[in-house]
Design a protein around this motif. Structure first.
Motif, PDB file in Angstrom:
ATOM      1  N   ALA A 142       0.746  -1.176  -0.108  1.00 49.79           N
ATOM      2  CA  ALA A 142      -0.203   0.171   0.011  1.00 49.79           C
ATOM      3  C   ALA A 142       0.995   1.086   0.200  1.00 49.79           C
ATOM      4  CB  ALA A 142      -0.905  -0.394   1.307  1.00 49.79           C
ATOM      5  N   GLY A 143       0.518   2.562  -1.024  1.00 49.05           N
ATOM      6  CA  GLY A 143       1.115   3.532  -0.327  1.00 49.05           C
ATOM      7  C   GLY A 143       2.713   3.434  -1.568  1.00 49.05           C
ATOM      8  N   HIS A 144       2.537   2.341  -2.217  1.00 46.97           N
ATOM      9  CA  HIS A 144       4.150   2.399  -2.960  1.00 46.97           C
ATOM     10  C   HIS A 144       3.440   2.724  -4.177  1.00 46.97           C
ATOM     11  CE1 HIS A 144       7.700   1.032  -4.572  1.00 46.97           C
ATOM     12  NE2 HIS A 144       8.279   0.190  -3.106  1.00 46.97           N
ATOM     13  N   PRO A 145       4.749   4.208  -4.814  1.00 46.86           N
ATOM     14  CA  PRO A 145       4.642   4.478  -5.706  1.00 46.86           C
ATOM     15  C   PRO A 145       4.849   3.365  -6.879  1.00 46.86           C
ATOM     16  CG  PRO A 145       7.070   4.843  -4.897  1.00 46.86           C
ATOM     17  CD  PRO A 145       5.840   4.143  -3.879  1.00 46.86           C
ATOM     18  N   GLU A 146       5.391   3.148  -6.954  1.00 48.40           N
ATOM     19  CA  GLU A 146       5.305   1.331  -8.083  1.00 48.40           C
ATOM     20  C   GLU A 146       3.723   0.675  -8.107  1.00 48.40           C
ATOM     21  OE1 GLU A 146       4.923  -0.310 -10.609  1.00 48.40           O
ATOM     22  OE2 GLU A 146       5.608  -2.352  -9.987  1.00 48.40           O
ATOM     23  N   CYS A 147       3.120   1.211  -8.831  1.00 48.17           N
ATOM     24  CA  CYS A 147       1.534   0.853  -8.389  1.00 48.17           C
ATOM     25  C   CYS A 147       0.597   0.715  -9.537  1.00 48.17           C
ATOM     26  CB  CYS A 147       0.941   2.481  -7.292  1.00 48.17           C
ATOM     27  SG  CYS A 147       0.926   3.549  -8.119  1.00 48.17           S
ATOM     28  N   PRO A 148      -0.180   0.217 -10.005  1.00 44.24           N
ATOM     29  CA  PRO A 148      -1.189   0.592 -10.842  1.00 44.24           C
ATOM     30  C   PRO A 148      -1.280   1.475 -11.534  1.00 44.24           C
ATOM     31  CG  PRO A 148      -2.602  -1.665  -8.789  1.00 44.24           C
ATOM     32  CD  PRO A 148      -0.960  -0.657  -8.539  1.00 44.24           C
ATOM     33  N   GLY A 149      -1.763   2.817 -10.807  1.00 41.24           N
ATOM     34  CA  GLY A 149      -2.143   3.881 -11.001  1.00 41.24           C
ATOM     35  C   GLY A 149      -1.563   4.309 -12.033  1.00 41.24           C
ATOM     36  N   ARG A 150       0.177   3.719 -11.941  1.00 43.96           N
ATOM     37  CA  ARG A 150       0.480   4.079 -12.644  1.00 43.96           C
ATOM     38  C   ARG A 150      -0.015   4.151 -14.695  1.00 43.96           C
ATOM     39  NH1 ARG A 150       5.132   1.429 -12.974  1.00 43.96           N
ATOM     40  NH2 ARG A 150       6.715   3.826 -14.301  1.00 43.96           N
ATOM     41  N   LEU A 151      -0.019   3.017 -14.990  1.00 42.86           N
ATOM     42  CA  LEU A 151      -0.601   2.063 -16.025  1.00 42.86           C
ATOM     43  C   LEU A 151      -1.764   2.926 -16.419  1.00 42.86           C
ATOM     44  CD1 LEU A 151      -0.032  -1.398 -16.319  1.00 42.86           C
ATOM     45  CD2 LEU A 151       1.257   0.956 -17.065  1.00 42.86           C
ATOM     46  N   ASP A 152      -2.375   3.133 -14.738  1.00 40.05           N
ATOM     47  CA  ASP A 152      -4.462   3.957 -15.520  1.00 40.05           C
ATOM     48  C   ASP A 152      -3.925   5.138 -15.738  1.00 40.05           C
ATOM     49  OD1 ASP A 152      -5.558   1.957 -14.419  1.00 40.05           O
ATOM     50  OD2 ASP A 152      -5.592   2.231 -12.476  1.00 40.05           O
ATOM     51  N   ALA A 153      -2.693   5.841 -15.526  1.00 42.56           N
ATOM     52  CA  ALA A 153      -2.621   7.250 -15.950  1.00 42.56           C
ATOM     53  C   ALA A 153      -1.913   7.544 -17.747  1.00 42.56           C
ATOM     54  CB  ALA A 153      -1.727   7.683 -14.755  1.00 42.56           C
ATOM     55  N   ILE A 154      -1.449   6.502 -17.177  1.00 45.09           N
ATOM     56  CA  ILE A 154      -0.958   6.298 -18.743  1.00 45.09           C
ATOM     57  C   ILE A 154      -2.377   6.350 -19.761  1.00 45.09           C
ATOM     58  CG2 ILE A 154       0.442   5.588 -21.213  1.00 45.09           C
ATOM     59  CD1 ILE A 154       2.448   4.692 -18.473  1.00 45.09           C
ATOM     60  N   SER A 155      -2.732   4.978 -19.722  1.00 47.12           N
ATOM     61  CA  SER A 155      -3.861   4.533 -20.676  1.00 47.12           C
ATOM     62  C   SER A 155      -5.281   5.922 -20.550  1.00 47.12           C
ATOM     63  CB  SER A 155      -4.486   3.422 -20.790  1.00 47.12           C
ATOM     64  OG  SER A 155      -4.481   3.457 -19.583  1.00 47.12           O
ATOM     65  N   ASP A 156      -5.251   6.731 -19.557  1.00 40.14           N
ATOM     66  CA  ASP A 156      -6.465   7.634 -19.563  1.00 40.14           C
ATOM     67  C   ASP A 156      -5.772   8.666 -20.313  1.00 40.14           C
ATOM     68  OD1 ASP A 156      -8.433   8.800 -17.758  1.00 40.14           O
ATOM     69  OD2 ASP A 156      -6.955  10.123 -17.711  1.00 40.14           O
ATOM     70  N   HIS A 157      -4.490   9.088 -20.300  1.00 35.97           N
ATOM     71  CA  HIS A 157      -4.343  10.151 -20.946  1.00 35.97           C
ATOM     72  C   HIS A 157      -4.017   9.949 -22.228  1.00 35.97           C
ATOM     73  CE1 HIS A 157      -1.753  13.832 -21.155  1.00 35.97           C
ATOM     74  NE2 HIS A 157      -0.621  13.420 -21.846  1.00 35.97           N
ATOM     75  N   LEU A 158      -3.614   8.929 -22.284  1.00 38.22           N
ATOM     76  CA  LEU A 158      -3.516   8.750 -24.254  1.00 38.22           C
ATOM     77  C   LEU A 158      -4.206   8.669 -24.600  1.00 38.22           C
ATOM     78  CD1 LEU A 158      -1.042   5.405 -24.284  1.00 38.22           C
ATOM     79  CD2 LEU A 158      -0.949   7.297 -24.263  1.00 38.22           C
ATOM     80  N   VAL A 159      -5.954   8.255 -24.172  1.00 39.02           N
ATOM     81  CA  VAL A 159      -7.365   8.301 -24.485  1.00 39.02           C
ATOM     82  C   VAL A 159      -7.630   9.635 -25.092  1.00 39.02           C
ATOM     83  CG1 VAL A 159      -9.724   7.800 -24.381  1.00 39.02           C
ATOM     84  CG2 VAL A 159      -8.044   6.107 -23.181  1.00 39.02           C
ATOM     85  N   SER A 160      -7.529  10.460 -23.676  1.00 45.66           N
ATOM     86  CA  SER A 160      -8.008  11.901 -23.391  1.00 45.66           C
ATOM     87  C   SER A 160      -7.224  12.619 -24.557  1.00 45.66           C
ATOM     88  CB  SER A 160      -7.648  12.331 -21.687  1.00 45.66           C
ATOM     89  OG  SER A 160      -5.860  12.694 -22.008  1.00 45.66           O
TER      90      SER A 160
END
Ligand SMILES: [Zn+2]
Length: 292
Positions: free
Chosen positions: A3-21
């Motif tokens: 929990a709370g570690h920077p190497e987290c699933p949100g990294r890939l979510d942020a990438i795919s969200d930005h590539l979509v937007s």
């Protein structure tokens, strides 16, 4: 990693969200990554190490395999798919189905040595992909470019002395894993950069060290260990690169590939831990890869 570690699933979510937007996703051809096989992993790792990881993968909770590196019940599967992405990308690009590929994967790979997990890495995705391209596709010369803020010690451990590979890397000096200043083989072009360097230092490293070595080597495919933690907003390191620096270095890599190998580039995600800067930097990288 917990929990709370920077190497987290949100990294890939942020990438795919930005590539979509940004509309970039619509310009890409998505593939699902298969799992790497034991044979493919065995080209970069010892079979003992691979077996140990399979044996240690927990059914519940966490197992610490290195002071910085932990496995949960999903880690082994994710690591197998991350390495498999590099293998599939190598297949697609070697067969000219695709000219370039970006693997949006985690866990990252470039700290994983032949025999050890470290630095959030389990399998060395880039090294597995490179050895697959060499051995399954009969290529003879492949370059690996690594611009993560941390030195790719695992890639160097696996690839040093392999004359079929030239590894060109930049990294921040005196930063984890505190290696790279003394290259382990003649096929290494390591450039350590002082803390607080901007993209100008990257440009100088490229022009003065990487480019002459890479032109001389004439790679038949270029792999990229694409870490984005040298970004000025990323607190994992102390360099001051910005999105345009990632676009710049990617354009230079693509130009080299156009000169030597029909433009063939396989890029795999390594670090990058500030999610917004990571997403924008990946978009700059992908935009330059596809020439958009
Ligand atoms: Zn890193």
């Amino acid at each position: 990693m917990g929990a709370g570690h920077p190497e987290c699933p949100g990294r890939l979510d942020a990438i795919s969200d930005h590539l979509v937007s940004t509309g970039l996703m619509g310009l890409l051809v998505p593939y699902d990554a298969p799992q790497a096989t034991r044979e493919q992993l065995g080209r970069a790792h010892s079979s003992l190490y691979v077996s140990e990881l399979f044996d240690r993968a927990p059914a519940e909770g966490y197992v610490q395999v290195d002071p910085d590196t932990a496995m949960n019940p999903a880690t082994l599967q994710a690591a197998l798919h991350a390495a498999g992405a590099a293998v599939l990308a190598a297949d697609l690009v070697a067969s000219k189905t695709m000219q370039r590929a970006f693997c949006a994967v985690r866990p990252p790979g470039h700290h994983a040595t032949r025999d050890a997990a470290m630095g959030f890495c389990f399998f060395n995705n880039a090294a597995v992909g490179i050895r697959h391209a060499l051995e399954a596709h009969g290529l003879e010369r492949i370059a690996l470019v690594d611009f993560d803020v941390h030195h790719g010690n695992g890639s160097e451990d696996i690839l040093a002395g392999d004359e079929r590979v030239l590894m060109a890397s930049t990294f921040q000096r005196d930063l984890y894993p505190y290696l790279g200043d003394t290259p382990l083989g003649p096929n290494m072009a390591n450039v350590g950069l002082p803390a607080r360097s901007t993209g100008e230092a990257l440009q100088e490293a490229f022009e003065c060290v990487w480019k002459p070595r890479l032109d001389d080597f004439r790679p038949q495919m270029i792999f990229v260990s694409a870490g984005f933690d040298a970004h000025r907003a990323d607190e994992m390191g102390g360099l001051r690169w910005v999105e345009e620096d990632y676009a710049w270095i990617t354009r230079r890599i693509v130009e080299l590939a156009e000169r030597h190998c029909d433009g063939r580039v396989v890029s795999t995600l390594e670090g990058g831990y500030e999610p917004f800067a990571l997403a924008r930097s990946v978009a700059a990288h992908v935009r330059a890869l596809i020439g958009a």
